[in-house]
Design a protein around this motif. Structure first.
Motif, PDB file in Angstrom:
ATOM      1  N   CYS B   9       0.812  -1.219   0.000  1.00 58.41           N
ATOM      2  CA  CYS B   9       0.000   0.000   0.000  1.00 58.41           C
ATOM      3  C   CYS B   9       0.842   1.265   0.000  1.00 58.41           C
ATOM      4  O   CYS B   9       0.394   2.303   0.435  1.00 58.41           O
ATOM      5  N   SER B  10       2.070   1.186  -0.473  1.00 60.64           N
ATOM      6  CA  SER B  10       2.928   2.361  -0.417  1.00 60.64           C
ATOM      7  C   SER B  10       2.482   3.437  -1.386  1.00 60.64           C
ATOM      8  O   SER B  10       2.732   4.603  -1.170  1.00 60.64           O
ATOM      9  N   GLY B  11       1.804   3.093  -2.474  1.00 58.08           N
ATOM     10  CA  GLY B  11       1.383   4.085  -3.445  1.00 58.08           C
ATOM     11  C   GLY B  11      -0.073   3.918  -3.788  1.00 58.08           C
ATOM     12  O   GLY B  11      -0.834   3.328  -3.039  1.00 58.08           O
ATOM     13  N   MET B 140      -4.429  13.588  -4.203  1.00 59.16           N
ATOM     14  CA  MET B 140      -3.196  13.120  -3.588  1.00 59.16           C
ATOM     15  C   MET B 140      -2.407  14.242  -2.934  1.00 59.16           C
ATOM     16  O   MET B 140      -1.212  14.114  -2.709  1.00 59.16           O
ATOM     17  N   ALA B 141      -3.090  15.332  -2.621  1.00 58.51           N
ATOM     18  CA  ALA B 141      -2.415  16.433  -1.936  1.00 58.51           C
ATOM     19  C   ALA B 141      -1.999  15.990  -0.542  1.00 58.51           C
ATOM     20  O   ALA B 141      -2.765  15.352   0.166  1.00 58.51           O
ATOM     21  N   GLY B 142      -0.768  16.297  -0.157  1.00 63.56           N
ATOM     22  CA  GLY B 142      -0.294  15.913   1.173  1.00 63.56           C
ATOM     23  C   GLY B 142      -0.025  14.436   1.299  1.00 63.56           C
ATOM     24  O   GLY B 142       0.003  13.893   2.396  1.00 63.56           O
ATOM     25  N   ALA B 143       0.165  13.750   0.171  1.00 59.76           N
ATOM     26  CA  ALA B 143       0.318  12.296   0.192  1.00 59.76           C
ATOM     27  C   ALA B 143       1.629  11.832   0.806  1.00 59.76           C
ATOM     28  O   ALA B 143       1.783  10.675   1.131  1.00 59.76           O
ATOM     29  N   ASP B 144       2.575  12.726   0.980  1.00 65.13           N
ATOM     30  CA  ASP B 144       3.857  12.325   1.563  1.00 65.13           C
ATOM     31  C   ASP B 144       3.775  12.158   3.074  1.00 65.13           C
ATOM     32  O   ASP B 144       4.668  11.628   3.700  1.00 65.13           O
ATOM     33  N   ASP B 145       2.657  12.649   3.640  1.00 64.93           N
ATOM     34  CA  ASP B 145       2.507  12.564   5.086  1.00 64.93           C
ATOM     35  C   ASP B 145       2.046  11.156   5.465  1.00 64.93           C
ATOM     36  O   ASP B 145       0.876  10.903   5.683  1.00 64.93           O
ATOM     37  N   ALA B 146       2.964  10.245   5.547  1.00 61.89           N
ATOM     38  CA  ALA B 146       2.602   8.845   5.760  1.00 61.89           C
ATOM     39  C   ALA B 146       2.255   8.542   7.204  1.00 61.89           C
ATOM     40  O   ALA B 146       1.571   7.579   7.506  1.00 61.89           O
ATOM     41  N   ARG B 147       2.722   9.319   8.150  1.00 66.84           N
ATOM     42  CA  ARG B 147       2.483   9.032   9.566  1.00 66.84           C
ATOM     43  C   ARG B 147       1.257   9.747  10.117  1.00 66.84           C
ATOM     44  O   ARG B 147       0.938  10.812   9.679  1.00 66.84           O
TER      45      ARG B 147
END
Lengths: 74, 147
Positions: B9-11, B140-147
């Motif tokens: 589920c990484s992407g 996908m805005a803010g998608a880098d915020d994984a935590r």
């Protein structure tokens, strides 16, 4: 629609990827739901409720509920 | 939930989506190659209205239908956000194609160059891709915020 998904997830110290894996969706889906960009389908919402052992209305609520409760608090 | 627990589920694309997308791409490439070959062959002498000509045309049609079926399967099995992005892309592509076909008839009457049947196809494909790009950007805005 607003939700408490990020809070519930943080309480369990799950990453978005972990939650996504448990629910069988992509991490991007979890992120989009958390930031309010995407409202999940009913099956996914029920799966979220089940995984957090909560009712749907404990996780999801309409935007105006927040505005009203904030107004009440003040 | 039809999708199996344990997907990567990484992407946005889970392994099932990648697999289905590869199958769809393979059908598209096969259909495109046979289409190009058929077009060249039919432009030559003697194949038009011949059994071999019909065989090439029917093969191209069959491959195109296979690509369509593979895309529908991909959409149906896709992660729900991915499905939404693709459906929005399809809606924009279809709408742009219809608008182009309707409006360009008027432009032609005003003196614009007559276009072939391929022109709306290009418009639809471009807007389909544009719709997906817009959807990716939107959801996908803010998608880098994984935590």
């Amino acid at each position: 629609m607003k939700n408490r998904l990020r809070v519930l997830r943080a309480e369990r110290e799950w990453s978005q990827a972990e939650l996504a894996q448990r629910l069988g969706v992509s991490r991007q889906t979890i992120n989009a739901v958390e930031v309010g960009k995407y409202d999940p389908s009913l099956p996914l919402a029920f799966a979220m409720a089940r995984i957090f052992n909560a009712r749907l209305e404990d996780i999801f609520f309409p935007d105006d509920t927040i505005v009203r409760s904030e107004g009440t608090d003040q | 939930m039809q999708r199996t627990i344990g997907v990567a589920c990484s992407g946005l694309l889970a392994p099932l989506d990648v697999r289905n997308l590869r199958i769809f791409s393979a059908w598209v490439v096969a259909a495109a190659l046979v289409f190009a070959g058929t077009l060249i062959a039919l432009d030559g002498e003697g194949l038009q209205h011949s059994p071999l000509g019909w065989l090439l045309v029917l093969t191209t049609t069959l491959l195109t239908v296979c690509a369509l079926v593979a895309y529908v399967r991909f959409i149906r099995a896709a992660d729900e956000l991915l499905r939404k992005i693709h459906l929005e892309g399809l809606a924009l592509g279809f709408g742009a194609g219809v608008a182009f076909m309707v409006c360009y008839r008027l432009f032609e009457r005003m003196g614009a160059r007559h276009l072939t049947i391929s022109a709306p196809l290009v418009v639809m494909t471009l807007f389909w891709a544009l719709g997906q790009a817009i959807g990716m950007r939107r959801y996908m805005a803010g998608a880098d915020d994984a935590r």
